[in-house]
Design an enzyme around this catalytic site. Structure first.
Site, PDB file in Angstrom:
ATOM      1  N   LYS A  22      75.758  42.126  -5.150  1.00 35.94           N
ATOM      2  CA  LYS A  22      75.420  40.701  -5.706  1.00 35.94           C
ATOM      3  C   LYS A  22      74.488  39.970  -4.965  1.00 35.94           C
ATOM      4  CE  LYS A  22      78.639  37.387  -5.008  1.00 35.94           C
ATOM      5  NZ  LYS A  22      77.895  36.164  -4.657  1.00 35.94           N
ATOM      6  N   ASN A  23      74.780  39.889  -3.624  1.00 35.07           N
ATOM      7  CA  ASN A  23      74.045  38.942  -2.831  1.00 35.07           C
ATOM      8  C   ASN A  23      72.392  39.486  -2.608  1.00 35.07           C
ATOM      9  OD1 ASN A  23      76.171  37.162  -2.758  1.00 35.07           O
ATOM     10  ND2 ASN A  23      76.854  37.688  -0.660  1.00 35.07           N
ATOM     11  N   ARG A  93      76.109  29.871  -6.133  1.00 38.72           N
ATOM     12  CA  ARG A  93      75.283  29.223  -4.838  1.00 38.72           C
ATOM     13  C   ARG A  93      73.866  29.669  -5.031  1.00 38.72           C
ATOM     14  NH1 ARG A  93      76.065  25.648  -1.542  1.00 38.72           N
ATOM     15  NH2 ARG A  93      74.848  25.881   0.387  1.00 38.72           N
ATOM     16  N   CYS A 117      81.591  29.214  -3.972  1.00 40.91           N
ATOM     17  CA  CYS A 117      82.677  29.020  -3.584  1.00 40.91           C
ATOM     18  C   CYS A 117      82.917  27.792  -2.730  1.00 40.91           C
ATOM     19  CB  CYS A 117      83.238  30.392  -2.815  1.00 40.91           C
ATOM     20  SG  CYS A 117      83.372  31.720  -4.044  1.00 40.91           S
ATOM     21  N   ARG A 122      78.505  23.633   3.277  1.00 43.57           N
ATOM     22  CA  ARG A 122      77.456  24.647   2.686  1.00 43.57           C
ATOM     23  C   ARG A 122      76.255  23.554   2.613  1.00 43.57           C
ATOM     24  NH1 ARG A 122      79.659  29.262  -1.111  1.00 43.57           N
ATOM     25  NH2 ARG A 122      78.111  30.491   0.075  1.00 43.57           N
ATOM     26  N   ILE A 124      72.211  22.333   3.101  1.00 46.78           N
ATOM     27  CA  ILE A 124      70.853  23.127   2.603  1.00 46.78           C
ATOM     28  C   ILE A 124      69.832  22.627   3.380  1.00 46.78           C
ATOM     29  CG2 ILE A 124      71.536  24.126   0.389  1.00 46.78           C
ATOM     30  CD1 ILE A 124      70.008  21.466  -0.834  1.00 46.78           C
ATOM     31  N   ASP A 125      70.098  21.961   4.459  1.00 46.58           N
ATOM     32  CA  ASP A 125      69.035  21.333   5.288  1.00 46.58           C
ATOM     33  C   ASP A 125      68.176  22.326   5.923  1.00 46.58           C
ATOM     34  OD1 ASP A 125      71.470  22.330   7.103  1.00 46.58           O
ATOM     35  OD2 ASP A 125      70.216  21.511   8.701  1.00 46.58           O
ATOM     36  N   GLN A 126      68.287  23.529   6.197  1.00 50.48           N
ATOM     37  CA  GLN A 126      67.672  24.429   6.698  1.00 50.48           C
ATOM     38  C   GLN A 126      66.631  24.870   5.731  1.00 50.48           C
ATOM     39  OE1 GLN A 126      67.600  25.009   9.991  1.00 50.48           O
ATOM     40  NE2 GLN A 126      68.861  23.326   9.962  1.00 50.48           N
ATOM     41  N   ASP A 305      82.611  37.127   4.622  1.00 48.14           N
ATOM     42  CA  ASP A 305      83.019  37.589   3.182  1.00 48.14           C
ATOM     43  C   ASP A 305      84.106  38.810   3.224  1.00 48.14           C
ATOM     44  OD1 ASP A 305      81.347  35.790   2.168  1.00 48.14           O
ATOM     45  OD2 ASP A 305      79.977  37.076   1.343  1.00 48.14           O
ATOM     46  N   ILE A 327      81.680  30.761  10.628  1.00 48.53           N
ATOM     47  CA  ILE A 327      80.672  30.805   9.605  1.00 48.53           C
ATOM     48  C   ILE A 327      81.016  29.624   8.768  1.00 48.53           C
ATOM     49  CG2 ILE A 327      79.062  31.573   8.010  1.00 48.53           C
ATOM     50  CD1 ILE A 327      78.991  33.338  10.520  1.00 48.53           C
ATOM     51  N   ARG A 397      83.357  36.799 -10.583  1.00 43.81           N
ATOM     52  CA  ARG A 397      81.838  36.472 -10.048  1.00 43.81           C
ATOM     53  C   ARG A 397      81.203  37.600  -9.184  1.00 43.81           C
ATOM     54  NH1 ARG A 397      81.667  31.285  -6.663  1.00 43.81           N
ATOM     55  NH2 ARG A 397      79.859  32.115  -6.317  1.00 43.81           N
TER      56      ARG A 397
HETATM   57  C1  UD1 Z   1      75.713  33.859   1.785  1.00 45.96           C
HETATM   58  C2  UD1 Z   1      76.583  34.435   0.928  1.00 45.96           C
HETATM   59  C3  UD1 Z   1      77.767  34.463   1.196  1.00 45.96           C
HETATM   60  C4  UD1 Z   1      78.038  34.602   2.480  1.00 45.96           C
HETATM   61  C5  UD1 Z   1      77.279  33.930   3.589  1.00 45.96           C
HETATM   62  C6  UD1 Z   1      77.310  34.132   4.970  1.00 45.96           C
HETATM   63  C7  UD1 Z   1      75.151  34.522  -1.187  1.00 45.96           C
HETATM   64  C8  UD1 Z   1      74.772  34.128  -2.654  1.00 45.96           C
HETATM   65  N1  UD1 Z   1      76.057  34.039  -0.640  1.00 45.96           N
HETATM   66  O1  UD1 Z   1      75.929  32.445   1.706  1.00 45.96           O
HETATM   67  O2  UD1 Z   1      78.623  35.372   0.348  1.00 45.96           O
HETATM   68  O3  UD1 Z   1      79.616  34.367   2.809  1.00 45.96           O
HETATM   69  O4  UD1 Z   1      75.864  33.971   3.240  1.00 45.96           O
HETATM   70  O5  UD1 Z   1      77.206  35.567   5.213  1.00 45.96           O
HETATM   71  O6  UD1 Z   1      74.102  35.497  -0.503  1.00 45.96           O
HETATM   72  N2  UD1 Z   1      73.975  26.416   6.959  1.00 45.96           N
HETATM   73  C9  UD1 Z   1      73.463  25.073   7.401  1.00 45.96           C
HETATM   74  N3  UD1 Z   1      72.214  24.734   6.593  1.00 45.96           N
HETATM   75  C10 UD1 Z   1      71.487  25.325   5.712  1.00 45.96           C
HETATM   76  C11 UD1 Z   1      72.164  26.688   5.194  1.00 45.96           C
HETATM   77  C12 UD1 Z   1      73.425  26.932   5.887  1.00 45.96           C
HETATM   78  O7  UD1 Z   1      74.161  24.253   8.161  1.00 45.96           O
HETATM   79  O8  UD1 Z   1      70.756  24.994   5.058  1.00 45.96           O
HETATM   80  C13 UD1 Z   1      75.264  26.813   7.488  1.00 45.96           C
HETATM   81  C14 UD1 Z   1      76.292  26.959   6.336  1.00 45.96           C
HETATM   82  O9  UD1 Z   1      76.927  25.625   6.225  1.00 45.96           O
HETATM   83  C15 UD1 Z   1      77.384  27.934   6.902  1.00 45.96           C
HETATM   84  C16 UD1 Z   1      76.258  28.929   7.758  1.00 45.96           C
HETATM   85  O10 UD1 Z   1      74.975  28.116   7.886  1.00 45.96           O
HETATM   86  O11 UD1 Z   1      78.250  27.379   7.958  1.00 45.96           O
HETATM   87  C17 UD1 Z   1      75.974  30.201   7.015  1.00 45.96           C
HETATM   88  O12 UD1 Z   1      75.493  29.831   5.882  1.00 45.96           O
HETATM   89  P1  UD1 Z   1      74.502  30.629   5.002  1.00 45.96           P
HETATM   90  O13 UD1 Z   1      74.210  31.957   5.579  1.00 45.96           O
HETATM   91  O14 UD1 Z   1      73.348  29.951   4.478  1.00 45.96           O
HETATM   92  O15 UD1 Z   1      75.388  31.104   3.587  1.00 45.96           O
HETATM   93  P2  UD1 Z   1      74.986  31.283   2.177  1.00 45.96           P
HETATM   94  O16 UD1 Z   1      73.686  31.797   2.026  1.00 45.96           O
HETATM   95  O17 UD1 Z   1      75.356  29.860   1.453  1.00 45.96           O
END
Ligand code: UD1
Length: 430
Positions: A22-23, A93, A117, A122, A124-126, A305, A327, A397
């Site tokens: 899925k991812n 997501r 979820c 979560r 999205i600043d990065q 996960d 995480i 999902r």
């Molecule tokens: C993806 C997966 C999810 C999995 C996760 C970690 C998808 C659709 N989802 O989620 O199933 O649990 O990877 O393997 O592929 N963070 C920031 N700023 C950002 C982005 C992330 O601080 O801009 C933090 C998040 O809050 C979290 C950590 O980084 O604590 C990891 O998040 P991230 O790897 O981005 O997870 P997702 O891509 O949302």
């Protein structure tokens, strides 16, 4: 409202076939808008999240043909807009992957803010930092992320946290930027590599995916491709733990064993036998399970996960185990439900201290999110007596035919809608 009715106690035995990841599918489907030529994608899992992505793409004018349940042909030459307001996108997501893809190709995108979820804040600043570094303007307003750029120009980007989503999103946009981009502290997950392979098969120039540093030379255009998505690491891991939790013997087929190393290592530690062959892995749990410690980490560490699934196994293992979630900060929501089934777990911050019990007992429980929902189903399958699991839309999902695959391994599980269905299920299985 659909639920699962479960009678626990049967060891799961047999073979199960794992579907596409899925991812990996989600960003790959989004990236299909980056060419005007036709793409042909195999091994797309038929799960809610991928179907939402496909219909959102259809909604902006991508021509789509389902060749069969898992194969789709797409052509995005005539899309009508780069604005995505589809309400259903809020629920997934990965809707934000449409930003990186559309920004890369059309230098503009507006997409509803993502959901997914509820397992933590979560941020999205990065993602935003990466897009800005490539020269895009980004604003978040009225529930949308809006980006546009005159030109995207390659850049040197250091990710402050290891983020799968941000790595993938910035990689997509940088694929069609002018010049070179370097992403440091990149995520190394198999789906990051799969997307890079997909983009490269369309003519992109991406090197280093799967390491900390990804180097991208921008190209002006991408061409059509034929591609098969990798098997789902987490679906495979879930069935491996299903064998452990139900004291079963399961051959998990169509996997990439390398992607499962951290999962295999933990199963061995808690006393399971694991046999690996080319593209399958067999898990046998013939002895009582033992306690261990586990901390979730970015790949190649133990996946977040898989955290609920291993916790379910440890909560019925001998001794005291420690599970540290590093995480997401809100990923122990299933603990209350598991406690109702007899588990003894204390959560302190991001650590769960688990005192193993001999067995679970059946209860009416709800899936709090996708992976925890699947883990609770596994607990119910090993429990004494009957359980019902609510809110299974979360499970749908990300798991295709979850209850049917479990049934084929001998699980007593059925989809029910009413109390009467539950009584019938009890009569049948009593
Ligand atoms: C993806 C997966 C999810 C999995 C996760 C970690 C998808 C659709 N989802 O989620 O199933 O649990 O990877 O393997 O592929 N963070 C920031 N700023 C950002 C982005 C992330 O601080 O801009 C933090 C998040 O809050 C979290 C950590 O980084 O604590 C990891 O998040 P991230 O790897 O981005 O997870 P997702 O891509 O949302």
């Amino acid at each position: 409202m659909e639920q699962y009715a479960i009678k626990g106690g049967n060891p799961l035995v047999g073979e199960v076939e794992i579907g596409g990841a899925k991812n990996a599918a989600l960003p790959i489907l989004a990236a299909s808008v980056m060419t005007d030529e036709t793409v042909y994608i195999e091994n797309v899992p038929d799960v809610r999240d991928t179907n939402v992505m496909l219909s959102a793409l259809e909604g902006i004018g991508v021509l789509m043909k389902r060749e069969d349940r898992h194969t789709v042909t797409m052509n995005a030459a005539n899309i009508s807009t780069t604005v995505l307001v589809d309400e259903r996108l809020k629920k997934i997501r990965a809707s934000y992957y449409l930003i990186g893809a559309l920004l890369g190709k059309y230098k503009q995108a507006e997409v509803v803010l993502p959901g997914g979820c509820d397992i933590g804040s979560r941020a999205i600043d990065q993602h935003i930092k990466g897009f800005r570094a490539l020269g895009a303007e980004v604003v978040v307003e009225y529930g949308m992320i809006k980006t546009k750029a005159e030109h995207l120009v390659g850049s040197h980007i250091y990710m402050d946290v290891v983020s799968v989503g941000a790595t993938i999103n910035v990689m997509m946009a940088a694929t069609m930027a002018e010049g070179k981009t370097i992403i440091e502290n990149a995520a190394k997950e198999p789906h990051v590599v799969d997307l890079a392979n997909f983009l490269n098969s369309m003519g992109a120039n991406i090197k280093g995916a799967g390491t900390d540093v990804i180097r991208i030379k921008g190209v002006p255009r991408l061409h059509g491709t034929e591609y098969a998505i990798i098997p789902d690491q987490i679906e495979a891991g879930t069935f491996m733990f299903a064998a452990a939790i139900t004291k079963g013997d399961v051959m998990v087929k169509n996997v990439i064993t390398k992607h499962l190393e951290s999962i295999t290592a933990k199963l061995l530690e808690i006393g399971c036998e694991v046999e690996e062959a080319d593209d399958c892995v067999r898990v046998v749990a013939s002895k009582p399970l033992r306690h261990t410690q586990v901390k979730t980490l970015p790949y190649p560490g133990f996946p977040t996960d898989m955290q609920p699934q291993i916790a379910v196994a440890l909560a019925m293992s001998q001794g005291t185990s420690i599970v540290t979630e590093s995480i997401f900060e809100n990923r122990f929501k299933y603990v209350d439900e598991l406690t109702r089934m007899g588990a003894n777990i204390k959560v302190e911050g991001n650590v769960a201290i688990i005192n193993g019990v001999k067995k679970y007992t059946g209860a009416s429980i709800s899936a709090p999110d996708l992976r925890a929902g699947a883990a609770l189903v596994l607990a119910a399958l090993s429990a004494e007596g009957y359980s019902t699991v609510d809110d299974i839309r979360y499970i749908e999902r990300g798991y295709e035919d979850f209850h049917l695959k479990l049934q084929s391994l001998g699980a007593q599980i059925e989809l029910i809608e009413t109390e009467r269905d539950f009584q019938k299920f009890k009569l049948k299985t009593g």
